[in-house]
Design an enzyme around this catalytic site. Structure first.
Site, mmCIF file in Angstrom:
data_model
loop_
_atom_site.group_PDB
_atom_site.id
_atom_site.type_symbol
_atom_site.label_atom_id
_atom_site.label_comp_id
_atom_site.label_asym_id
_atom_site.label_seq_id
_atom_site.Cartn_x
_atom_site.Cartn_y
_atom_site.Cartn_z
ATOM 1 C CG HIS A 1 33.084 29.860 35.748
ATOM 2 N ND1 HIS A 1 33.247 29.507 37.075
ATOM 3 C CD2 HIS A 1 34.253 30.427 35.372
ATOM 4 C CE1 HIS A 1 34.464 29.844 37.464
ATOM 5 N NE2 HIS A 1 35.101 30.403 36.451
ATOM 6 C CG ASP B 1 32.190 27.512 39.350
ATOM 7 O OD1 ASP B 1 32.258 28.754 39.242
ATOM 8 O OD2 ASP B 1 31.956 26.760 38.393
ATOM 9 C CG HIS B 2 34.693 32.890 41.592
ATOM 10 N ND1 HIS B 2 35.740 32.327 40.907
ATOM 11 C CD2 HIS B 2 34.280 33.925 40.844
ATOM 12 C CE1 HIS B 2 35.934 32.995 39.800
ATOM 13 N NE2 HIS B 2 35.078 33.980 39.727
ATOM 14 C CE LYS C 1 40.990 35.926 29.979
ATOM 15 N NZ LYS C 1 40.289 36.561 31.111
ATOM 16 C CB VAL D 1 53.284 22.091 50.025
ATOM 17 C CG1 VAL D 1 52.416 23.276 50.338
ATOM 18 C CG2 VAL D 1 53.882 22.197 48.640
ATOM 19 C CG LEU E 1 41.855 33.409 45.951
ATOM 20 C CD1 LEU E 1 40.966 34.023 44.887
ATOM 21 C CD2 LEU E 1 41.728 31.889 45.905
HETATM 22 P P1 NAD Z 1 49.620 33.143 43.917
HETATM 23 O O1 NAD Z 1 50.667 32.689 42.960
HETATM 24 O O2 NAD Z 1 49.419 34.613 44.123
HETATM 25 O O3 NAD Z 1 49.911 32.504 45.338
HETATM 26 C C1 NAD Z 1 50.354 31.182 45.514
HETATM 27 C C2 NAD Z 1 50.636 30.915 46.977
HETATM 28 O O4 NAD Z 1 51.164 29.600 47.092
HETATM 29 C C3 NAD Z 1 51.646 31.850 47.626
HETATM 30 O O5 NAD Z 1 51.200 32.122 48.932
HETATM 31 C C4 NAD Z 1 52.926 30.997 47.671
HETATM 32 O O6 NAD Z 1 53.790 31.327 48.750
HETATM 33 C C5 NAD Z 1 52.338 29.635 47.888
HETATM 34 N N1 NAD Z 1 53.246 28.570 47.453
HETATM 35 C C6 NAD Z 1 53.692 28.311 46.195
HETATM 36 N N2 NAD Z 1 54.535 27.253 46.213
HETATM 37 C C7 NAD Z 1 54.609 26.819 47.484
HETATM 38 C C8 NAD Z 1 55.290 25.758 48.136
HETATM 39 N N3 NAD Z 1 56.108 24.904 47.486
HETATM 40 N N4 NAD Z 1 55.113 25.611 49.466
HETATM 41 C C9 NAD Z 1 54.316 26.457 50.148
HETATM 42 N N5 NAD Z 1 53.642 27.478 49.601
HETATM 43 C C10 NAD Z 1 53.781 27.663 48.280
HETATM 44 O O7 NAD Z 1 48.264 32.428 43.466
HETATM 45 P P2 NAD Z 1 46.762 32.972 43.669
HETATM 46 O O8 NAD Z 1 46.435 33.929 42.595
HETATM 47 O O9 NAD Z 1 46.556 33.404 45.085
HETATM 48 O O10 NAD Z 1 45.892 31.667 43.360
HETATM 49 C C11 NAD Z 1 45.786 30.570 44.239
HETATM 50 C C12 NAD Z 1 44.854 29.527 43.659
HETATM 51 O O11 NAD Z 1 43.578 30.109 43.445
HETATM 52 C C13 NAD Z 1 45.297 28.973 42.310
HETATM 53 O O12 NAD Z 1 44.889 27.629 42.244
HETATM 54 C C14 NAD Z 1 44.482 29.794 41.308
HETATM 55 O O13 NAD Z 1 44.253 29.090 40.111
HETATM 56 C C15 NAD Z 1 43.200 29.969 42.073
HETATM 57 N N6 NAD Z 1 42.420 31.138 41.685
HETATM 58 C C16 NAD Z 1 42.902 32.402 41.868
HETATM 59 C C17 NAD Z 1 42.132 33.502 41.521
HETATM 60 C C18 NAD Z 1 42.620 34.900 41.753
HETATM 61 O O14 NAD Z 1 41.807 35.816 41.568
HETATM 62 N N7 NAD Z 1 43.842 35.125 42.148
HETATM 63 C C19 NAD Z 1 40.855 33.310 40.966
HETATM 64 C C20 NAD Z 1 40.391 32.007 40.790
HETATM 65 C C21 NAD Z 1 41.171 30.941 41.168
#
Ligand code: NAD
Length: 487
Positions: free
Chosen positions: A239, A176-177, A339, A85, A16
């Protein structure tokens, strides 16, 4: 707006962050909404150097930058802190970096935290931000959290309590994008700035409202997450109900975030709680089988990677909500989301009450359609006379479509939403009262499904979902206005 701020992104190496957050921050930078007094701290587990982090940021904005120098100058504002974290020591380091950057960039102690990682970590992060005094009461302190906000009412309430230990409701911005999309915001203009619609936006004139979120994609690489979630939690709790609230709300007393929120919350509070019988009849669940979308063959949901081969998770859901307000009592708000459907598109159809036939000719209802994506715009269908000698009626459509995203005129959702947070404008975010009320309703539906009281319909990939979703509308004497299979 204060563009003086230190932004900390938790999950900076994630999908993201790279796909949405860095490009959005860059757009704000390019348009002058972020200038010299800002810095971004990226944190994630990986041990990256500042140089490497900068290169990741540059790569994510290459297409947007006017020159490599501009991209590099922007990336210079980014700092990286390797971080687990759970580890208190790491927050102490984070605090030091925050303090240094605040001085260097004269950010006036303003802080924005973006939690772009799995929600199970949100509570720990919020707790440490307070205990290590990264949140210290100086400047503005705001928190953006990604969806999903809980998986049911109980987990959402717990998460909320954890955040409230550090932040007040006014400081929490639940993303909520969809609410950042141009046409969603345009709903206010269409509804309230046109006497044509404002005067008839009620149960006397509107027969039903239809909300469709259709995707052609399957679960792609999100199978593991999706199989635990399903369409109801992934698309309807947030949404669909947010969009419904904008369509059903009364006119706010002023265009302020407080007044708009008050009206939105009223809609959530007036969402009718269905009886057990209604729960079984009004909500349809489905799962895609193999099939063909746009001439290409696709496997079934159960064969997707990381999905349980006997999964009962729904990839489609349709139903009817009711809002017990003076304005909309008894008007069904039909929705469907799924989907591997025929076409991709988010559309709203407002179907006005049908007139009796005239001169023995039957009439189509007037329909106002709001196109949210991929194209943006709206159309109004009316009955007109066919050209020729005979008096024969035919539907005519007034169409207005823009492709503002393509021309760069409209803000990207994340850009718009981060801009709003910097402006302390929470209009386009979900308030806890809205989240709570929506989970109460979703939990009811989910409970019936868990007890297997409602069939899971298997629909072909490339269709518009199970037949049951069409029959549902027939029961109300209605039909889905958008049927991409008819073309
Ligand atoms: P991702 O799995 O690609 O990235 C997760 C991130 O969290 C990474 O940078 C990882 O290093 C970090 N992380 C995980 N465990 C950790 C820990 N213990 N300590 C420190 N850092 C830690 O996830 P994403 O796709 O980027 O999604 C992030 C959030 O956004 C999620 O809540 C997801 O539901 C939400 N989201 C994502 C999208 C999307 O398009 N990717 C869309 C809507 C919502």
């Amino acid at each position: 707006m204060s563009s003086k701020v230190i932004i900390t992104i938790f999950g900076a190496s994630g999908d993201l962050a790279k796909r949405k957050l860095y490009p959005s921050l860059f757009r704000l930078y390019k348009s002058g909404n972020l200038s010299k007094h800002f810095a971004v701290i990226g944190t994630a587990r990986r041990p990256w150097s500042k140089e490497y982090f900068e290169s990741v940021v540059v790569e994510s904005i290459t297409d947007l930058a006017d020159s490599p120098e501009q991209a590099q100058e922007f990336a210079g504002h980014f700092y990286y802190q390797s971080h687990d974290v759970q580890d208190t020591e790491h927050y102490i380091e984070l605090k030091k970096l925050q303090t240094r950057l605040n001085q260097e960039y004269q950010a006036e102690h303003n802080k924005l935290f973006f939690l772009s990682m799995a929600p199970q970590f949100f509570g720990t992060i919020a707790k440490h931000l307070k205990s290590e005094q990264i949140v210290d009461g100086q400047g503005f302190e705001r928190l953006i959290v990604e969806k999903p906000f809980g998986t049911d009412l109980s987990t959402a309430s717990q998460l909320n309590q954890e955040l409230l230990a550090t932040f007040d409701e006014e400081q929490i911005f639940r993303i909520d994008h969809y609410l950042g999309k141009e046409m969603i915001q345009n709903i206010f203009a269409i509804r309230f700035a046109n006497s044509l619609f404002e005067n008839i936006w009620n149960r006397n004139y509107i027969d039903n409202i239809q909300i469709t979120f259709a995707e052609q994609l399957g679960v792609e690489e999100r199978g593991g997450y999706y199989d635990q979630s399903g369409a109801l939690r992934d698309m309807v709790q947030n949404h669909t109900l947010q969009l419904l609230s904008l369509l059903a709300m009364d006119m706010p007393s002023a265009f302020t975030k407080e007044a708009i929120r008050t009206e939105k919350v009223k809609v959530f509070e007036r969402l009718r709680k269905p009886s057990q019988e209604e729960l079984k009849k009004l909500f349809i669940r489905g799962q895609y089988k193999s099939g063909t979308v746009d001439g290409k063959k696709y496997i079934s949901y159960r064969s997707e990677p990381n999905v349980n081969p006997e999964s009962e998770t729904e990839t489609f859901v349709s139903g009817a909500f009711f809002v017990d307000s003076e304005r909309f009592r008894h008007v069904p708000f039909f929705f469907r989301t799924g989907k591997r459907l025929t076409a991709k598109g988010t559309h709203v159809n407002i179907v006005f009450k049908q007139m009796d036939s005239i001169f023995g000719q039957s009439l189509e209802p007037n329909v106002l359609t709001i196109y949210i994506q991929p194209t943006e715009g709206f159309s109004l269908s009316v009955n007109g006379k066919e050209v020729g000698e005979q008096f024969r009626l035919a539907p005519i459509s007034f169409d207005y479509r823009t492709d503002a995203t393509a021309t760069g005129a409209s803000q990207e959702p994340y850009e718009k939403l981060i801009f709003d947070v910097l402006n302390n404008d929470s209009t386009n975010f979900s308030h806890w009262d809205e989240v709570r009320a929506s989970w109460e309703l979703i939990d009811q539906i989910e409970a019936i499904w868990q007890e297997n009281q409602v069939p899971l319909h298997h629909y072909e990939a490339g269709s518009m979902g199970p037949e049951a979703a069409f029959e549902l509308l027939q029961e109300f004497g209605a039909k889905w206005q958008w049927d991409p299979r008819e073309k």
